[in-house]
Design a protein around this motif. Structure first.
Motif, PDB file in Angstrom:
ATOM      1  N   ALA A 150      15.007   0.471 -40.534  1.00 31.40           N
ATOM      2  CA  ALA A 150      16.001  -0.460 -39.664  1.00 31.40           C
ATOM      3  C   ALA A 150      15.524   0.032 -38.223  1.00 31.40           C
ATOM      4  O   ALA A 150      15.380  -0.667 -37.205  1.00 31.40           O
ATOM      5  CB  ALA A 150      17.318  -0.307 -40.041  1.00 31.40           C
ATOM      6  N   GLU A 151      15.230   1.354 -38.026  1.00 30.55           N
ATOM      7  CA  GLU A 151      15.068   1.935 -36.489  1.00 30.55           C
ATOM      8  C   GLU A 151      13.839   1.424 -36.281  1.00 30.55           C
ATOM      9  O   GLU A 151      13.377   1.105 -34.888  1.00 30.55           O
ATOM     10  CB  GLU A 151      15.140   3.481 -36.717  1.00 30.55           C
ATOM     11  N   ARG A 152      12.679   1.395 -36.831  1.00 27.09           N
ATOM     12  CA  ARG A 152      11.283   0.901 -36.523  1.00 27.09           C
ATOM     13  C   ARG A 152      11.480  -0.625 -36.019  1.00 27.09           C
ATOM     14  O   ARG A 152      10.812  -0.829 -35.043  1.00 27.09           O
ATOM     15  CB  ARG A 152      10.499   1.071 -37.593  1.00 27.09           C
ATOM     16  N   LYS A 153      12.209  -1.324 -36.894  1.00 29.32           N
ATOM     17  CA  LYS A 153      12.399  -2.734 -36.873  1.00 29.32           C
ATOM     18  C   LYS A 153      13.179  -3.093 -35.370  1.00 29.32           C
ATOM     19  O   LYS A 153      12.882  -3.963 -34.479  1.00 29.32           O
ATOM     20  CB  LYS A 153      12.895  -3.504 -37.849  1.00 29.32           C
ATOM     21  N   TYR A 154      14.103  -2.028 -35.142  1.00 27.96           N
ATOM     22  CA  TYR A 154      14.791  -2.247 -33.995  1.00 27.96           C
ATOM     23  C   TYR A 154      14.036  -1.845 -32.760  1.00 27.96           C
ATOM     24  O   TYR A 154      14.126  -2.412 -31.758  1.00 27.96           O
ATOM     25  CB  TYR A 154      15.863  -1.442 -34.229  1.00 27.96           C
ATOM     26  N   ALA A 155      13.269  -0.895 -32.925  1.00 29.27           N
ATOM     27  CA  ALA A 155      12.317  -0.372 -31.717  1.00 29.27           C
ATOM     28  C   ALA A 155      11.263  -1.695 -31.389  1.00 29.27           C
ATOM     29  O   ALA A 155      10.935  -1.593 -30.163  1.00 29.27           O
ATOM     30  CB  ALA A 155      11.544   0.815 -32.235  1.00 29.27           C
ATOM     31  N   VAL A 156      10.858  -2.414 -32.176  1.00 39.06           N
ATOM     32  CA  VAL A 156      10.197  -3.440 -31.852  1.00 39.06           C
ATOM     33  C   VAL A 156      10.793  -4.737 -31.662  1.00 39.06           C
ATOM     34  O   VAL A 156      10.188  -5.901 -31.756  1.00 39.06           O
ATOM     35  CB  VAL A 156       9.064  -3.698 -32.981  1.00 39.06           C
ATOM     36  N   GLY A 157      12.214  -4.579 -31.751  1.00 43.59           N
ATOM     37  CA  GLY A 157      12.843  -5.909 -31.372  1.00 43.59           C
ATOM     38  C   GLY A 157      13.221  -6.869 -32.575  1.00 43.59           C
ATOM     39  O   GLY A 157      13.540  -8.146 -32.328  1.00 43.59           O
ATOM     40  N   GLN A 158      12.970  -6.444 -33.772  1.00 43.07           N
ATOM     41  CA  GLN A 158      13.063  -7.505 -34.951  1.00 43.07           C
ATOM     42  C   GLN A 158      14.541  -7.531 -35.529  1.00 43.07           C
ATOM     43  O   GLN A 158      14.624  -8.468 -36.091  1.00 43.07           O
ATOM     44  CB  GLN A 158      12.063  -6.943 -36.305  1.00 43.07           C
ATOM     45  N   VAL A 159      15.278  -6.678 -35.078  1.00 40.43           N
ATOM     46  CA  VAL A 159      16.565  -6.627 -35.608  1.00 40.43           C
ATOM     47  C   VAL A 159      17.373  -6.016 -34.482  1.00 40.43           C
ATOM     48  O   VAL A 159      16.976  -5.422 -33.756  1.00 40.43           O
ATOM     49  CB  VAL A 159      16.727  -5.747 -36.834  1.00 40.43           C
ATOM     50  N   SER A 160      18.729  -6.193 -34.632  1.00 40.44           N
ATOM     51  CA  SER A 160      19.765  -5.725 -33.765  1.00 40.44           C
ATOM     52  C   SER A 160      20.190  -4.578 -33.852  1.00 40.44           C
ATOM     53  O   SER A 160      19.972  -3.888 -35.145  1.00 40.44           O
ATOM     54  CB  SER A 160      20.936  -6.845 -33.488  1.00 40.44           C
ATOM     55  N   GLN A 161      20.994  -3.825 -32.847  1.00 42.23           N
ATOM     56  CA  GLN A 161      21.427  -2.458 -33.094  1.00 42.23           C
ATOM     57  C   GLN A 161      22.267  -2.249 -34.342  1.00 42.23           C
ATOM     58  O   GLN A 161      22.429  -1.099 -34.789  1.00 42.23           O
ATOM     59  CB  GLN A 161      21.912  -1.982 -31.664  1.00 42.23           C
ATOM     60  N   PRO A 162      23.203  -3.390 -34.462  1.00 39.12           N
ATOM     61  CA  PRO A 162      23.906  -3.215 -35.516  1.00 39.12           C
ATOM     62  C   PRO A 162      23.369  -2.595 -37.010  1.00 39.12           C
ATOM     63  O   PRO A 162      24.050  -2.129 -37.900  1.00 39.12           O
ATOM     64  CB  PRO A 162      24.566  -4.541 -35.706  1.00 39.12           C
ATOM     65  N   ASP A 163      22.312  -3.160 -37.485  1.00 42.33           N
ATOM     66  CA  ASP A 163      21.588  -2.629 -38.554  1.00 42.33           C
ATOM     67  C   ASP A 163      21.374  -1.256 -38.314  1.00 42.33           C
ATOM     68  O   ASP A 163      21.699  -0.727 -39.381  1.00 42.33           O
ATOM     69  CB  ASP A 163      20.177  -3.542 -38.509  1.00 42.33           C
ATOM     70  N   VAL A 164      21.134  -0.742 -37.254  1.00 41.65           N
ATOM     71  CA  VAL A 164      20.760   0.945 -37.360  1.00 41.65           C
ATOM     72  C   VAL A 164      22.020   1.560 -37.354  1.00 41.65           C
ATOM     73  O   VAL A 164      22.086   2.578 -38.207  1.00 41.65           O
ATOM     74  CB  VAL A 164      20.221   1.166 -36.153  1.00 41.65           C
ATOM     75  N   LEU A 165      23.025   0.977 -36.902  1.00 43.40           N
ATOM     76  CA  LEU A 165      24.587   1.657 -37.208  1.00 43.40           C
ATOM     77  C   LEU A 165      25.128   1.385 -38.346  1.00 43.40           C
ATOM     78  O   LEU A 165      25.542   2.176 -38.912  1.00 43.40           O
ATOM     79  CB  LEU A 165      25.447   0.841 -35.981  1.00 43.40           C
ATOM     80  N   ARG A 166      24.782   0.261 -39.166  1.00 46.57           N
ATOM     81  CA  ARG A 166      25.033   0.203 -40.499  1.00 46.57           C
ATOM     82  C   ARG A 166      24.370   1.048 -41.345  1.00 46.57           C
ATOM     83  O   ARG A 166      25.058   1.825 -42.275  1.00 46.57           O
ATOM     84  CB  ARG A 166      25.236  -1.108 -41.094  1.00 46.57           C
ATOM     85  N   ALA A 167      23.324   1.221 -41.174  1.00 49.79           N
ATOM     86  CA  ALA A 167      22.479   2.317 -41.847  1.00 49.79           C
ATOM     87  C   ALA A 167      22.812   3.606 -41.746  1.00 49.79           C
ATOM     88  O   ALA A 167      23.182   4.539 -42.885  1.00 49.79           O
ATOM     89  CB  ALA A 167      20.973   2.275 -41.329  1.00 49.79           C
ATOM     90  N   GLN A 168      23.457   4.182 -40.553  1.00 54.40           N
ATOM     91  CA  GLN A 168      23.951   5.296 -40.276  1.00 54.40           C
ATOM     92  C   GLN A 168      25.080   5.577 -40.962  1.00 54.40           C
ATOM     93  O   GLN A 168      25.584   6.693 -41.607  1.00 54.40           O
ATOM     94  CB  GLN A 168      23.895   5.758 -38.806  1.00 54.40           C
ATOM     95  N   VAL A 169      26.063   4.395 -40.759  1.00 60.35           N
ATOM     96  CA  VAL A 169      27.348   4.659 -41.356  1.00 60.35           C
ATOM     97  C   VAL A 169      27.221   4.692 -42.888  1.00 60.35           C
ATOM     98  O   VAL A 169      27.877   5.503 -43.787  1.00 60.35           O
ATOM     99  CB  VAL A 169      28.263   3.267 -41.121  1.00 60.35           C
ATOM    100  N   GLU A 170      26.262   3.877 -43.722  1.00 59.24           N
ATOM    101  CA  GLU A 170      26.045   4.177 -45.130  1.00 59.24           C
ATOM    102  C   GLU A 170      25.573   5.279 -45.393  1.00 59.24           C
ATOM    103  O   GLU A 170      25.888   6.098 -46.538  1.00 59.24           O
ATOM    104  CB  GLU A 170      25.271   2.889 -45.704  1.00 59.24           C
ATOM    105  N   LEU A 171      24.643   6.023 -44.744  1.00 58.59           N
ATOM    106  CA  LEU A 171      24.091   7.246 -44.951  1.00 58.59           C
ATOM    107  C   LEU A 171      25.308   8.256 -44.852  1.00 58.59           C
ATOM    108  O   LEU A 171      25.344   9.260 -45.809  1.00 58.59           O
ATOM    109  CB  LEU A 171      23.105   7.552 -43.918  1.00 58.59           C
ATOM    110  N   THR A 172      26.086   8.246 -43.812  1.00 60.91           N
ATOM    111  CA  THR A 172      27.151   9.274 -43.687  1.00 60.91           C
ATOM    112  C   THR A 172      28.003   9.188 -44.901  1.00 60.91           C
ATOM    113  O   THR A 172      28.439  10.286 -45.585  1.00 60.91           O
ATOM    114  CB  THR A 172      27.928   9.090 -42.534  1.00 60.91           C
ATOM    115  N   ARG A 173      28.563   8.005 -45.524  1.00 65.01           N
ATOM    116  CA  ARG A 173      29.286   7.887 -46.601  1.00 65.01           C
ATOM    117  C   ARG A 173      28.722   8.541 -47.712  1.00 65.01           C
ATOM    118  O   ARG A 173      29.359   9.200 -48.525  1.00 65.01           O
ATOM    119  CB  ARG A 173      29.358   6.242 -47.129  1.00 65.01           C
TER     120      ARG A 173
END
Length: 283
Positions: free
Chosen positions: A26-49
């Motif tokens: 998700a971070e790589r896709k966000y870096a190239v503008g393929q996804v929005s920032q919420p994807d990165v945040l959702r991944a971090q939330v799930e990882l924290t859980r």
């Protein structure tokens, strides 16, 4: 419980590693503008859980190991290693035959039957009071300046006056027998209930385990692989991917819970039957 908590820990640890990889994607896709920032945040939330779940289950392993150590009287619970994988088994016994074995082998039934036999012996002894008593005596007589002689006497006593006393003794013995027989029937009914309930719990858990192995787990794994490929190619959003991760996590947890439920029910079934039961091992 120690085995179940340990398997849950493995599930959460495996899913944590998976989400870490997905978060990097998700971070790589966000870096190239393929996804929005919420994807990165959702991944971090799930990882924290999942990190929290791993931490909780790790403490749960220590707790379960301490409880098992207390049951085994181990001074050092840490000496208890990783539980072995339970042997996959089939439950082919018939509940009727298991109930018959239980009614033959349960020690409390043998003890109650011995109690009934003792009360029946007491009643037979009490009924002897109705019989007449016979007494025979013989005696030699010593006479002065005469020949000695012999005498004999026979007496019989018929228990008519004290019949009420013997009636009470027989009645008390009969009442004790009736009470003991009722207790025996209660024990038999309880044993039948225990065997049937443990058997049904074992069959239910076994059916659930087989369903997870044959259907749910393969389907969840297939859905996760498809979601991963779809997210990497941009055809699936991150929420759908996380749903697939949580679905396979739930399926694995329920599968191990079914395994644990079967082992517990099988142990209860052996206790209800009163002996170890042979397992029909899967080939």
């Amino acid at each position: 419980d120690l085995w179940l908590v340990h398997e849950n820990l493995l599930v959460y640890s495996r899913d944590k590693d998976l989400v870490e990889r997905l978060a990097r994607i998700a971070e790589r896709k966000y870096a190239v503008g393929q996804v929005s920032q919420p994807d990165v945040l959702r991944a971090q939330v799930e990882l924290t859980r999942l990190i929290n779940r791993v931490t909780t289950e790790t403490l749960g392993v220590d707790t379960a190991r301490a409880e098992l150590g207390a049951l085994l009287s181990r001074e050092d619970p840490g000496s208890i290693g990783i539980p072995e994988e339970p042997v996959k088994a089939r439950l082919e016994q018939n509940v009727g035959s298991l109930t018959e074995v239980a009614l033959r082998q349960r020690p409390e039934l043998s003890a109650q039957q011995a109690t009934i036999a003792r009360f029946e012996a007491n009643r037979r002894f009490a009924r002897l009071g109705y019989l007449p008593d016979f007494e025979f005596t013989a005696e030699r007589f010593y006479n002065f300046d005469r020949r000695d002689g012999l005498g004999a006497m026979v007496s019989i006593s018929i228990p008519l006056v004290y019949k009420y006393k013997y009636d009470a003794a027989v009645g008390e013995a009969s009442a004790r027998i009736t009470t003991a027989q009722a207790e025996l029937r209660r024990l038999q009914d309880r044993i039948r209930h225990d065997v049937q309930q443990a058997f049904l719990r074992a069959r239910t858990a076994l059916a659930q385990r087989d369903l997870f192995l044959s259907t749910h787990i393969p389907q969840a794994e297939q859905a996760l692989r498809a979601s991963q490929v779809g997210y990497e190619t941009g055809r699936v959003d991150f929420l759908s991917l996380i749903d697939s991760v949580r679905a396979i996590e739930s399926v694995h947890l329920e599968h191990y819970q079914a395994e644990a439920d079967f082992e517990k029910a099988y142990a209860d079934l052996e206790r209800a039957v009163g002996s170890d039961l042979p397992r029909d091992i899967e080939q």
